[in-house]
Design an enzyme around this catalytic site. Structure first.
Site, short mmCIF file in Angstrom:
data_model
loop_
_atom_site.label_atom_id
_atom_site.label_comp_id
_atom_site.label_asym_id
_atom_site.label_seq_id
_atom_site.Cartn_x
_atom_site.Cartn_y
_atom_site.Cartn_z
N THR A 1 -73.63 16.42 86.89
CA THR A 1 -74.11 15.27 87.64
C THR A 1 -75.51 15.40 88.20
O THR A 1 -75.89 16.43 88.71
CB THR A 1 -73.19 15.04 88.87
N GLU B 1 -82.49 25.74 86.19
CA GLU B 1 -81.93 27.08 85.96
C GLU B 1 -82.73 27.81 84.88
O GLU B 1 -82.97 27.29 83.80
CB GLU B 1 -80.47 26.98 85.55
N LYS C 1 -79.78 15.67 93.95
CA LYS C 1 -79.27 17.01 93.64
C LYS C 1 -79.33 17.21 92.13
O LYS C 1 -79.25 16.26 91.35
CB LYS C 1 -77.85 17.22 94.18
N THR D 1 -74.75 21.54 94.34
CA THR D 1 -73.82 22.41 93.62
C THR D 1 -74.55 23.71 93.32
O THR D 1 -74.63 24.58 94.16
CB THR D 1 -73.28 21.72 92.35
#
Length: 485
Positions: free
Chosen positions: A225, A315, A214, A185
């Site tokens: 997720t 992030e 992921k 994603t």
């Protein structure tokens, strides 16, 4: 308002966010394998469906299939709002007692969570369509999803593309890498590993293990997720596989932290098809067999390496931090302390600021909840920075007494991307240093100036901002902070 905020934040998101052309940032290229050794009897594919209307060409449907029935095991999120694929996959494993699983199908772009009975029916249909294409009995496939919460899957589009996913199954490195891309994603790079190993009962026989995962950052608390799938061609009975996976996950995927939130979809699964031959690894009785112990070590090491890629893709992160708690009277108490340090915003921001503020670390140690009485004794506690280059540790606190810190050396250590924090509890109240069993280890990242903009952009009208979402997705990942079970 949303538009103006979006424009303000557009230039502030992390500079290594992947653009819509799927280009991997230069700083992340070193994590992409250029080749691999993959388990026999498994084939994979990554197929474009367009689960999100904005994704017009990138793979968002992953299929991992075995030529023969597999033993399977999985651990799932502890979030009360468990997504439909979590419920369906858990039921499948329970009804089959972990035996006879043939495939895992995963979509990105929609989490299929909090979608009611219709969402459950969609998850069942996904699995059964894979079963139909494989020519096997119903409920032989596990299902996973990742993406936006509260929206129904475009199930007709997915079902229409599953035959294509099945017909394009392959065992090449390129196929595995493309499949890893399909589950991403906001990840800036696909996370894929493979390796070979041996077992004591067959020292001349090579076995293979491959895995993909992921995850990268946050969109809404508790609403995204972390997924992972491991495959091996070793023969392992289901009970042994579940035990091995639980041990491995507690020391890997349940020992990482980016933002400390618990997802609705988190699932880590492992499939073993026995295609390499050799003796079957069985669950230990009174004592563990040599094969069981060896495989547990292999899977744990592998899961740690795979899960660490998630932290490296955090992030807004600039550092990869290991926190090691030594000489705790018991492992779980040490792990709770490591987790508390890893989740502390003050520790994270101090590390980003390259500040050797050991007081924040010590503070987190002191307020950790749920540890056994007598675990933390101030006059037995020490804190150090351990440089990744193997040079001498920088002692900050020794047996509760502050050291005179070489600020210049501390600054040099903190300039590095990788850093290890060591907390030695000295055996706690009993003072049994060295008798506390294995070290408790956590991996986490810092909080930089880019964290808030990166998180905030995901909350507002993100489709107004072109080029911010990795692989053409507006979704995000949140790490499961409570243990997967």
């Amino acid at each position: 308002m949303a538009t103006s905020l979006a424009r303000m934040l557009k230039g502030q998101v992390r500079c290594y966010s992947a653009p819509l052309d799927m280009a991997i940032p230069a700083s992340k290229q070193r994590y992409i394998p250029t080749t691999g050794t993959y388990p026999q009897g498994f084939q994979v594919s990554g197929t474009h469906v367009g689960v999100k209307a904005s994704n017009t060409r990138f793979p968002d449907l992953a299929l991992i299939a075995s030529d023969t029935p597999c033993s399977a095991a999985a651990v799932f999120t502890t979030n009360k709002f468990q997504a439909a694929p979590v419920q369906v996959s858990r039921k499948t494993l329970q009804s089959r007692k972990g035996d006879g699983i043939r495939a895992v199908v995963i979509n990105s772009g929609c989490a299929n969570a909090v979608t009611g009975k219709g969402g459950l029916e969609d998850a069942v249909q996904m699995g059964r369509k894979v079963d139909e294409c494989s020519g096997v009995e119903n409920d032989s496939s596990l299902v996973m999803s990742t993406g936006v919460i509260g929206q129904r899957l475009p199930i007709s589009k997915i079902l229409d593309r599953i035959p294509t996913a099945h017909s394009t199954l392959a065992s090449t490195h390129e196929a595995w890498l493309n499949t890893a891309r399909a589950i991403c994603t906001t990840d800036t790079f696909p996370k894929l590993l493979s390796r070979t190993f041996t077992l004591p009962s067959s020292p001349d026989r090579s076995y293979r293990l491959a895995g993909m995962t992921k995850g990268a950052g946050m969109i809404h608390p508790n609403m995204a997720t972390l997924l992972g799938v491991l495959c091996t061609d070793a023969a392992v009975e289901p009970a042994a596989l579940q035990s091995i996976l639980k041990h491995a996950v507690s020391r890997s995927f349940n020992s990482i932290s980016i933002d400390g939130d618990t997802s609705t979809n988190d699932t880590i699964a492992v499939l073993a098809n026995g295609a390499a031959g050799g003796e079957t690894v069985r669950a230990p009785g009174a004592s563990a067999s040599a094969d069981y112990t060896a495989l547990q070590g292999v899977v744990t090491d592998f899961a740690q390496e795979l899960s660490q890629l998630v932290v490296r893709d955090g992030e807004g992160a600039t550092k990869f931090v290991t926190v090691r708690v030594r000489n705790s009277p018991d492992y779980e108490s040490g792990r709770m302390i490591a987790s508390t340090i890893a989740r502390s915003p003050l520790v994270k921001t101090a590390l980003y600021g390259k500040d050797a503020n050991w007081g924040r670390i010590l503070c987190a140690v002191g307020y950790t909840q749920g540890v056994a009485e007598g675990t933390v004794v101030p006059e037995r506690t020490s804190v150090s920075f351990r440089p990744v280059d193997g040079s001498e540790v920088l002692k900050l606190l020794v047996n509760g007494e502050p050291e005179t810190v070489d600020e210049q050396r501390a600054s040099v250590i903190l300039q590095n991307e990788d850093l290890e924090i060591e907390v030695d509890l000295g055996g706690g109240e009993q003072g049994a240093a060295g008798c506390g069993g294995e070290d408790a280890v956590y991996w986490f990242c810092d909080f930089s100036h880019e964290c808030i903009p990166a998180f905030a952009v995901d909350i507002i009208e993100s489709r107004e901002i072109s080029g911010l979402k990795a692989f053409g997705s507006e979704n995000a990942y949140i790490y499961e902070e409570e243990p997967l079970k």
